[in-house]
Design a protein around this motif. Structure first.
Motif, PDB file in Angstrom:
ATOM      1  N   GLY A  47       0.742  -1.298   0.042  1.00 57.92           N
ATOM      2  CA  GLY A  47      -0.126   0.085   0.083  1.00 57.92           C
ATOM      3  C   GLY A  47       0.925   1.165   0.082  1.00 57.92           C
ATOM      4  O   GLY A  47       2.090   1.133   0.256  1.00 57.92           O
ATOM      5  N   CYS A  48       0.253   2.246  -0.315  1.00 57.61           N
ATOM      6  CA  CYS A  48       0.889   3.770  -0.342  1.00 57.61           C
ATOM      7  C   CYS A  48       1.844   3.921   0.906  1.00 57.61           C
ATOM      8  O   CYS A  48       1.131   3.628   2.013  1.00 57.61           O
ATOM      9  CB  CYS A  48      -0.092   4.711  -0.611  1.00 57.61           C
ATOM     10  SG  CYS A  48       0.442   6.416  -0.501  1.00 57.61           S
ATOM     11  N   ARG A  49       3.005   4.407   0.831  1.00 63.61           N
ATOM     12  CA  ARG A  49       3.392   4.862   2.000  1.00 63.61           C
ATOM     13  C   ARG A  49       2.950   5.994   2.888  1.00 63.61           C
ATOM     14  O   ARG A  49       3.381   6.078   4.132  1.00 63.61           O
ATOM     15  CB  ARG A  49       5.061   5.329   1.544  1.00 63.61           C
ATOM     16  CG  ARG A  49       6.005   4.052   1.022  1.00 63.61           C
ATOM     17  CD  ARG A  49       7.128   4.632   0.551  1.00 63.61           C
ATOM     18  NE  ARG A  49       7.877   3.505  -0.346  1.00 63.61           N
ATOM     19  CZ  ARG A  49       8.704   2.462   0.217  1.00 63.61           C
ATOM     20  NH1 ARG A  49       8.575   2.501   1.572  1.00 63.61           N
ATOM     21  NH2 ARG A  49       9.136   1.515  -0.334  1.00 63.61           N
ATOM     22  N   ALA A  50       2.233   6.736   1.971  1.00 68.45           N
ATOM     23  CA  ALA A  50       1.388   7.894   3.151  1.00 68.45           C
ATOM     24  C   ALA A  50       0.074   7.435   3.294  1.00 68.45           C
ATOM     25  O   ALA A  50      -0.392   7.382   4.702  1.00 68.45           O
ATOM     26  CB  ALA A  50       1.511   9.178   2.200  1.00 68.45           C
ATOM     27  N   CYS A  51      -0.767   6.831   2.527  1.00 70.59           N
ATOM     28  CA  CYS A  51      -2.322   6.849   2.851  1.00 70.59           C
ATOM     29  C   CYS A  51      -2.737   5.320   2.905  1.00 70.59           C
ATOM     30  O   CYS A  51      -3.882   5.184   3.049  1.00 70.59           O
ATOM     31  CB  CYS A  51      -2.991   7.661   1.725  1.00 70.59           C
ATOM     32  SG  CYS A  51      -3.254   6.751   0.235  1.00 70.59           S
ATOM     33  N   GLY A  52      -1.793   4.506   2.545  1.00 74.95           N
ATOM     34  CA  GLY A  52      -2.231   2.918   2.618  1.00 74.95           C
ATOM     35  C   GLY A  52      -3.069   2.574   1.476  1.00 74.95           C
ATOM     36  O   GLY A  52      -3.364   1.302   1.345  1.00 74.95           O
ATOM     37  N   PHE A 109       2.992   5.628  -8.777  1.00 71.69           N
ATOM     38  CA  PHE A 109       2.010   6.843  -8.383  1.00 71.69           C
ATOM     39  C   PHE A 109       0.907   6.357  -7.849  1.00 71.69           C
ATOM     40  O   PHE A 109       0.007   5.555  -8.153  1.00 71.69           O
ATOM     41  CB  PHE A 109       1.696   7.611  -9.727  1.00 71.69           C
ATOM     42  CG  PHE A 109       0.813   8.526  -9.647  1.00 71.69           C
ATOM     43  CD1 PHE A 109       0.882   9.743  -8.859  1.00 71.69           C
ATOM     44  CD2 PHE A 109      -0.674   8.228 -10.171  1.00 71.69           C
ATOM     45  CE1 PHE A 109      -0.276  10.658  -8.960  1.00 71.69           C
ATOM     46  CE2 PHE A 109      -1.546   9.289  -9.943  1.00 71.69           C
ATOM     47  CZ  PHE A 109      -1.497  10.546  -9.477  1.00 71.69           C
ATOM     48  N   CYS A 110       0.384   6.885  -6.498  1.00 72.03           N
ATOM     49  CA  CYS A 110      -0.700   6.454  -5.736  1.00 72.03           C
ATOM     50  C   CYS A 110      -1.804   7.553  -6.378  1.00 72.03           C
ATOM     51  O   CYS A 110      -1.974   8.592  -6.072  1.00 72.03           O
ATOM     52  CB  CYS A 110      -0.571   6.875  -4.214  1.00 72.03           C
ATOM     53  SG  CYS A 110      -2.077   6.650  -3.238  1.00 72.03           S
ATOM     54  N   GLU A 111      -2.825   6.687  -6.640  1.00 75.20           N
ATOM     55  CA  GLU A 111      -4.045   7.454  -7.247  1.00 75.20           C
ATOM     56  C   GLU A 111      -5.104   7.896  -6.345  1.00 75.20           C
ATOM     57  O   GLU A 111      -5.668   8.807  -6.568  1.00 75.20           O
ATOM     58  CB  GLU A 111      -4.780   6.433  -8.353  1.00 75.20           C
ATOM     59  CG  GLU A 111      -3.985   5.941  -9.396  1.00 75.20           C
ATOM     60  CD  GLU A 111      -4.992   5.024 -10.345  1.00 75.20           C
ATOM     61  OE1 GLU A 111      -5.411   5.524 -11.365  1.00 75.20           O
ATOM     62  OE2 GLU A 111      -4.784   3.749 -10.133  1.00 75.20           O
ATOM     63  N   ALA A 112      -4.726   7.547  -5.081  1.00 73.21           N
ATOM     64  CA  ALA A 112      -5.491   8.247  -3.851  1.00 73.21           C
ATOM     65  C   ALA A 112      -4.834   9.406  -3.530  1.00 73.21           C
ATOM     66  O   ALA A 112      -5.709  10.479  -3.121  1.00 73.21           O
ATOM     67  CB  ALA A 112      -5.621   7.130  -3.015  1.00 73.21           C
ATOM     68  N   CYS A 113      -3.630   9.643  -3.286  1.00 76.30           N
ATOM     69  CA  CYS A 113      -3.106  10.901  -2.735  1.00 76.30           C
ATOM     70  C   CYS A 113      -2.264  11.398  -3.512  1.00 76.30           C
ATOM     71  O   CYS A 113      -1.446  12.322  -3.062  1.00 76.30           O
ATOM     72  CB  CYS A 113      -2.631  10.299  -1.121  1.00 76.30           C
ATOM     73  SG  CYS A 113      -0.868   9.615  -1.052  1.00 76.30           S
ATOM     74  N   SER A 114      -1.819  10.850  -4.616  1.00 76.76           N
ATOM     75  CA  SER A 114      -0.753  11.474  -5.508  1.00 76.76           C
ATOM     76  C   SER A 114       0.617  11.142  -5.181  1.00 76.76           C
ATOM     77  O   SER A 114       1.422  11.932  -5.748  1.00 76.76           O
ATOM     78  CB  SER A 114      -1.109  12.644  -6.093  1.00 76.76           C
ATOM     79  OG  SER A 114      -0.782  13.694  -5.054  1.00 76.76           O
TER      80      SER A 114
END
Ligand code: ZN
Length: 425
Positions: free
Chosen positions: A21-26, A64-69
């Motif tokens: 998962g994304c390192r920032a928002c999961g 690229f995280c599509e949730a938090c960019s």
């Protein structure tokens, strides 16, 4: 410039391996942007004896995280492998010291800091920045995980906690009554595996009216300049203001000011204060957030276009050096940097093309480059061995190096500068 590199992020290590998962928002909506394949660690120079042994490689995939960019790589290499051979360089460049002195002077004046204030720096190294607060009569606290470096800082009077920075250590310090007016973290966030822990730590240590002063390379500048060679395993995240703003807000911090800096190929400096006490965001914040929406910070196309430009550069450079080799020209390389390692390994340019590597760092001379196994010589080798061309891997110092190599160039030697656009000078 090597002195500007901290021995580690200064942040507490987290599990290594491939993220799910994304390192920032999961979020698991991680879109592949650019795969640089399996590469050796960019700073893991080899001794002659090590050439015969196995050389570990790790995937180097940008997503690229599509949730938090947030743009990030997927692999977390264990810190003891990344930083196992770190060598401490005591002398920061004059440029870096002036940069530190200027921002400290400004914050002391703007925020009216004095004997009752506290300035904290995460990954405070040998106290190169905090020393300027001490001179202004402002108490300081550094947080630095490398024991030998923390001791150097203590010797110059910079109170230093020998620890990793994260939610846990910040909570412990806060429990001891530590509250900061300013928290500095320069080139720390990009290296951090536990982003949320570190930002939570900022919040825990800040006074309600305190501010962060954080600098990091700006993802927009990396992409505009096709600076794909800044991607290596030490650099986990590549921030936009939008992505950082979302991360900070989750931890009750509001970014109220931002500045663009030319340093390190293009950086941002952000100031964030706990919500409730934070001033209205400046025009600079509003303008940059709007500008980012304009170029598509939240849209995958912007980042996918980057991969296309990197591919074109690869074709241009590999066909140029192949043509020169075909004409019987000799080619060396300049700059055994992490950047150079990424470029050579991804472009597949090695000993079949390059005769040797030069670097000014005496620590690197006599060793071999990761993956490509080029022997590193002193720059004087250019004058002695007179290669026809030199591939300049530390292109970010092109002006300085071209000037230093005036004699080689007067003798007919030419430099190939690969980035941001391929040119021969
Ligand atoms: Zn995310």
């Amino acid at each position: 410039m090597s002195g500007a590199v901290a021995p580690s992020s200064g942040a507490a290590p987290v599990a290594s391996g491939t993220i799910s998962g994304c390192r920032a928002c999961g979020s698991d909506r991680l879109l592949p942007v650019l795969s640089l394949g399996n590469t050796p660690l960019a700073n893991a120079l080899l001794t002659e004896a090590e050439l015969a042994g196995p050389e570990p490689t790790y995937p180097l995939d940008l997503v690229f995280c599509e949730a938090c960019s947030l743009v990030q790589i997927t692999e977390t290499v264990p810190p003891e492998q990344l930083f196992g051979e770190y060598l401490y360089f005591s002398s920061f460049s004059e440029t870096m010291l002036r940069h530190a002195e200027t921002i400290v002077g400004r914050l002391v004046a703007e925020r009216g800091l004095g004997p009752d204030s506290l300035a904290v720096e995460v990954a405070s190294n040998d106290g190169y920045l905090l020393q300027y607060y001490l001179r202004a009569g402002v108490p300081v606290l550094g947080v630095e995980p490398a024991g030998n470096i923390a001791r150097v800082a203590e010797e110059r009077g910079v109170r230093t906690v020998h620890d990793f920075f994260g939610a846990e250590s910040a909570a412990r310090l806060a429990g001891e009554g530590v509250r900061a007016d300013v928290i500095h973290a320069n080139n720390v966030l990009a290296h951090v595996a536990d982003l949320n822990g570190v930002v939570q730590g900022f919040r825990a240590l800040l006074k309600d009216t305190g501010t962060t002063c954080i600098e990091f390379p700006y993802v927009k500048d990396m992409i505009d300049g096709a600076e794909f060679d800044t991607i290596y395993h030490e650099h986990l995240c590549y921030f936009s203001l939008a992505a950082l703003d979302r991360l900070f807000r989750r931890h009750d911090l509001v970014i109220w000011n931002v500045e663009r800096l030319p340093i390190h190929g293009g950086s941002l400096r952000v100031f964030a204060t706990p919500a409730g006490s934070a001033p209205e965001p400046t025009d600079a914040v509003r303008a940059l957030l709007a500008e980012e929406q304009g170029w598509g910070v939240d849209r995958p196309d912007f980042y996918l276009g980057f991969a296309g430009r990197v591919e074109r550069l690869k074709q241009e450079l590999t066909s140029l050096v192949a043509r020169l080799k075909g004409e019987g020209r000799s080619i060396a390389a300049y700059g055994a940097s992490a950047k150079g390692s990424t470029l050579l390994n991804y472009f597949g340019i090695g000993r079949e093309t390059l005769d040797f590597m030069v670097d000014r760092s005496t620590v690197k001379q006599g060793r071999y480059t990761p993956g490509t196994h080029l022997r590193i010589e002193a720059p004087e080798a250019l004058r002695e061995r007179r290669p026809d061309y030199v591939l300049l891997l530390t292109w970010n110092f092109a002006d300085e190096i071209l000037e230093q190599q005036a004699e080689y160039r007067r003798g007919g030697g030419r430099f190939i500068v690969p980035i941001p656009e391929l040119r021969v000078v």
